[in-house]
Design a protein around this motif. Structure first.
Motif, PDB file in Angstrom:
ATOM      1  N   ALA A  72       0.836  -1.208   0.000  1.00  0.00           N
ATOM      2  CA  ALA A  72       0.000   0.000   0.000  1.00  0.00           C
ATOM      3  C   ALA A  72       0.872   1.259   0.000  1.00  0.00           C
ATOM      4  O   ALA A  72       0.562   2.236  -0.697  1.00  0.00           O
ATOM      5  CB  ALA A  72      -0.930  -0.001   1.212  1.00  0.00           C
ATOM      6  N   LEU A  73       1.937   1.233   0.771  1.00  0.00           N
ATOM      7  CA  LEU A  73       2.859   2.365   0.814  1.00  0.00           C
ATOM      8  C   LEU A  73       3.465   2.609  -0.566  1.00  0.00           C
ATOM      9  O   LEU A  73       3.499   3.747  -1.054  1.00  0.00           O
ATOM     10  CB  LEU A  73       3.956   2.089   1.844  1.00  0.00           C
ATOM     11  N   ALA A  74       3.926   1.548  -1.208  1.00  0.00           N
ATOM     12  CA  ALA A  74       4.514   1.672  -2.542  1.00  0.00           C
ATOM     13  C   ALA A  74       3.490   2.204  -3.549  1.00  0.00           C
ATOM     14  O   ALA A  74       3.807   3.074  -4.361  1.00  0.00           O
ATOM     15  CB  ALA A  74       5.071   0.332  -3.000  1.00  0.00           C
ATOM     16  N   GLU A  75       2.269   1.688  -3.497  1.00  0.00           N
ATOM     17  CA  GLU A  75       1.229   2.146  -4.422  1.00  0.00           C
ATOM     18  C   GLU A  75       0.915   3.627  -4.216  1.00  0.00           C
ATOM     19  O   GLU A  75       0.742   4.376  -5.180  1.00  0.00           O
ATOM     20  CB  GLU A  75      -0.026   1.298  -4.277  1.00  0.00           C
ATOM     21  N   GLU A  76       0.871   4.050  -2.961  1.00  0.00           N
ATOM     22  CA  GLU A  76       0.611   5.472  -2.686  1.00  0.00           C
ATOM     23  C   GLU A  76       1.772   6.328  -3.155  1.00  0.00           C
ATOM     24  O   GLU A  76       1.568   7.396  -3.736  1.00  0.00           O
ATOM     25  CB  GLU A  76       0.346   5.686  -1.195  1.00  0.00           C
ATOM     26  N   PHE A  77       2.982   5.883  -2.886  1.00  0.00           N
ATOM     27  CA  PHE A  77       4.155   6.609  -3.389  1.00  0.00           C
ATOM     28  C   PHE A  77       4.069   6.784  -4.894  1.00  0.00           C
ATOM     29  O   PHE A  77       4.330   7.862  -5.423  1.00  0.00           O
ATOM     30  CB  PHE A  77       5.446   5.861  -3.048  1.00  0.00           C
TER      31      PHE A  77
ATOM     32  N   THR B 280       1.513   6.905  -6.829  1.00  0.00           N
ATOM     33  CA  THR B 280       0.485   7.861  -7.273  1.00  0.00           C
ATOM     34  C   THR B 280       0.883   9.299  -6.975  1.00  0.00           C
ATOM     35  O   THR B 280       0.396  10.211  -7.627  1.00  0.00           O
ATOM     36  CB  THR B 280      -0.889   7.573  -6.628  1.00  0.00           C
ATOM     37  N   GLN B 281       1.787   9.498  -6.022  1.00  0.00           N
ATOM     38  CA  GLN B 281       2.155  10.845  -5.597  1.00  0.00           C
ATOM     39  C   GLN B 281       3.508  11.319  -6.127  1.00  0.00           C
ATOM     40  O   GLN B 281       3.741  12.516  -6.214  1.00  0.00           O
ATOM     41  CB  GLN B 281       2.179  10.924  -4.057  1.00  0.00           C
TER      42      GLN B 281
ATOM     43  N   ALA C  85      17.126 -10.201  -2.199  1.00  0.00           N
ATOM     44  CA  ALA C  85      16.703  -9.032  -1.428  1.00  0.00           C
ATOM     45  C   ALA C  85      15.175  -9.038  -1.368  1.00  0.00           C
ATOM     46  O   ALA C  85      14.527  -9.324  -2.371  1.00  0.00           O
ATOM     47  CB  ALA C  85      17.190  -7.746  -2.092  1.00  0.00           C
ATOM     48  N   PRO C  86      14.582  -8.736  -0.234  1.00  0.00           N
ATOM     49  CA  PRO C  86      13.126  -8.822  -0.103  1.00  0.00           C
ATOM     50  C   PRO C  86      12.381  -7.624  -0.705  1.00  0.00           C
ATOM     51  O   PRO C  86      11.396  -7.138  -0.149  1.00  0.00           O
ATOM     52  CB  PRO C  86      12.926  -8.905   1.412  1.00  0.00           C
ATOM     53  N   LEU C  87      12.812  -7.191  -1.860  1.00  0.00           N
ATOM     54  CA  LEU C  87      12.187  -6.040  -2.512  1.00  0.00           C
ATOM     55  C   LEU C  87      10.760  -6.317  -2.975  1.00  0.00           C
ATOM     56  O   LEU C  87       9.969  -5.390  -3.139  1.00  0.00           O
ATOM     57  CB  LEU C  87      13.041  -5.576  -3.695  1.00  0.00           C
ATOM     58  N   LEU C  88      10.418  -7.584  -3.170  1.00  0.00           N
ATOM     59  CA  LEU C  88       9.050  -7.920  -3.563  1.00  0.00           C
ATOM     60  C   LEU C  88       8.037  -7.574  -2.476  1.00  0.00           C
ATOM     61  O   LEU C  88       6.840  -7.556  -2.734  1.00  0.00           O
ATOM     62  CB  LEU C  88       8.939  -9.400  -3.926  1.00  0.00           C
ATOM     63  N   GLY C  89       8.520  -7.284  -1.283  1.00  0.00           N
ATOM     64  CA  GLY C  89       7.629  -6.858  -0.206  1.00  0.00           C
ATOM     65  C   GLY C  89       6.867  -5.591  -0.557  1.00  0.00           C
ATOM     66  O   GLY C  89       5.788  -5.334  -0.021  1.00  0.00           O
ATOM     67  N   PHE C  90       7.419  -4.789  -1.461  1.00  0.00           N
ATOM     68  CA  PHE C  90       6.759  -3.563  -1.916  1.00  0.00           C
ATOM     69  C   PHE C  90       5.820  -3.821  -3.086  1.00  0.00           C
ATOM     70  O   PHE C  90       5.180  -2.906  -3.569  1.00  0.00           O
ATOM     71  CB  PHE C  90       7.802  -2.522  -2.334  1.00  0.00           C
ATOM     72  N   GLY C  91       5.796  -5.056  -3.582  1.00  0.00           N
ATOM     73  CA  GLY C  91       4.990  -5.410  -4.744  1.00  0.00           C
ATOM     74  C   GLY C  91       5.851  -5.428  -5.994  1.00  0.00           C
ATOM     75  O   GLY C  91       6.857  -4.727  -6.090  1.00  0.00           O
ATOM     76  N   ALA C  92       5.453  -6.240  -6.952  1.00  0.00           N
ATOM     77  CA  ALA C  92       6.235  -6.411  -8.179  1.00  0.00           C
ATOM     78  C   ALA C  92       6.382  -5.111  -8.958  1.00  0.00           C
ATOM     79  O   ALA C  92       7.427  -4.854  -9.557  1.00  0.00           O
ATOM     80  CB  ALA C  92       5.613  -7.496  -9.054  1.00  0.00           C
ATOM     81  N   ALA C  93       5.364  -4.270  -8.954  1.00  0.00           N
ATOM     82  CA  ALA C  93       5.429  -3.011  -9.709  1.00  0.00           C
ATOM     83  C   ALA C  93       6.527  -2.092  -9.188  1.00  0.00           C
ATOM     84  O   ALA C  93       7.095  -1.303  -9.944  1.00  0.00           O
ATOM     85  CB  ALA C  93       4.078  -2.297  -9.679  1.00  0.00           C
ATOM     86  N   ALA C  94       6.845  -2.195  -7.910  1.00  0.00           N
ATOM     87  CA  ALA C  94       7.852  -1.320  -7.301  1.00  0.00           C
ATOM     88  C   ALA C  94       9.279  -1.731  -7.640  1.00  0.00           C
ATOM     89  O   ALA C  94      10.224  -1.011  -7.309  1.00  0.00           O
ATOM     90  CB  ALA C  94       7.663  -1.276  -5.784  1.00  0.00           C
TER      91      ALA C  94
END
Length: 151
Positions: free
Chosen positions: A23-28, A30-31, A95-104
């Motif tokens: 959710a944090l990544a998705e909001e970032f 959009t902003q 690295a656990p970067l997928l925690g932010f979602g694949a789009a990130a």
């Protein structure tokens, strides 16, 4: 991604953080634009590295050991280094970067870029820069290169 790696990476990310980070990544996204997100993650990486300095290293093998000790402690995967003719190859896996979602994955690797730049500069790599040389691949590896790169 290879199914077993996908499974293991998902297990690496604590369930209590998955929804929040996505959710944090998705909001970032959009902003803030992609370029600014990369800069933000790069600066976060620099702060992370400054708070966890590496010990002096006298060889590439010593450096790999120091890096892996830090990554093991934080459960951020592992790194393999190789001296190439024009650059130092840094291959970071799991690295656990997928925690932010694949789009990130288009901007979160800048965190590692900032970490490696800060650590390697502190160890004497002045005038050299770390650049991302690959995407997060199906083997959960991202390549970076330390060298002289055109601006």
């Amino acid at each position: 991604m290879v199914p077993i790696l996908d499974y293991l990476l998902q297990r690496q990310i604590s369930p209590q953080w998955r929804g929040l980070l996505t959710a944090l990544a998705e909001e970032f996204e959009t902003q803030i634009g992609q370029g600014e997100l990369r800069q933000l993650m790069y600066r976060v990486g620099c702060r992370f590295a400054a708070a966890a300095p590496l010990p002096p290293c006298s060889s590439t093998a010593d450096l790999a050991d120091a890096l892996n000790a830090c990554w093991q402690e934080t459960e951020w995967g592992y790194v393999e280094l190789s001296d190439e003719p024009e650059y130092l190859r840094i291959a970071h896996s799991c690295a656990p970067l997928l925690g932010f979602g694949a789009a990130a994955l288009s901007w979160t690797p800048a965190f590692l870029e900032g970490v490696y730049q800060t650590w390697l500069s502190a160890l004497g790599a002045e005038g050299l820069s770390v650049v991302q040389a690959s995407e997060f691949d199906e083997h959960a590896t991202i390549e970076f290169r330390l060298g002289r790169h055109p601006v």
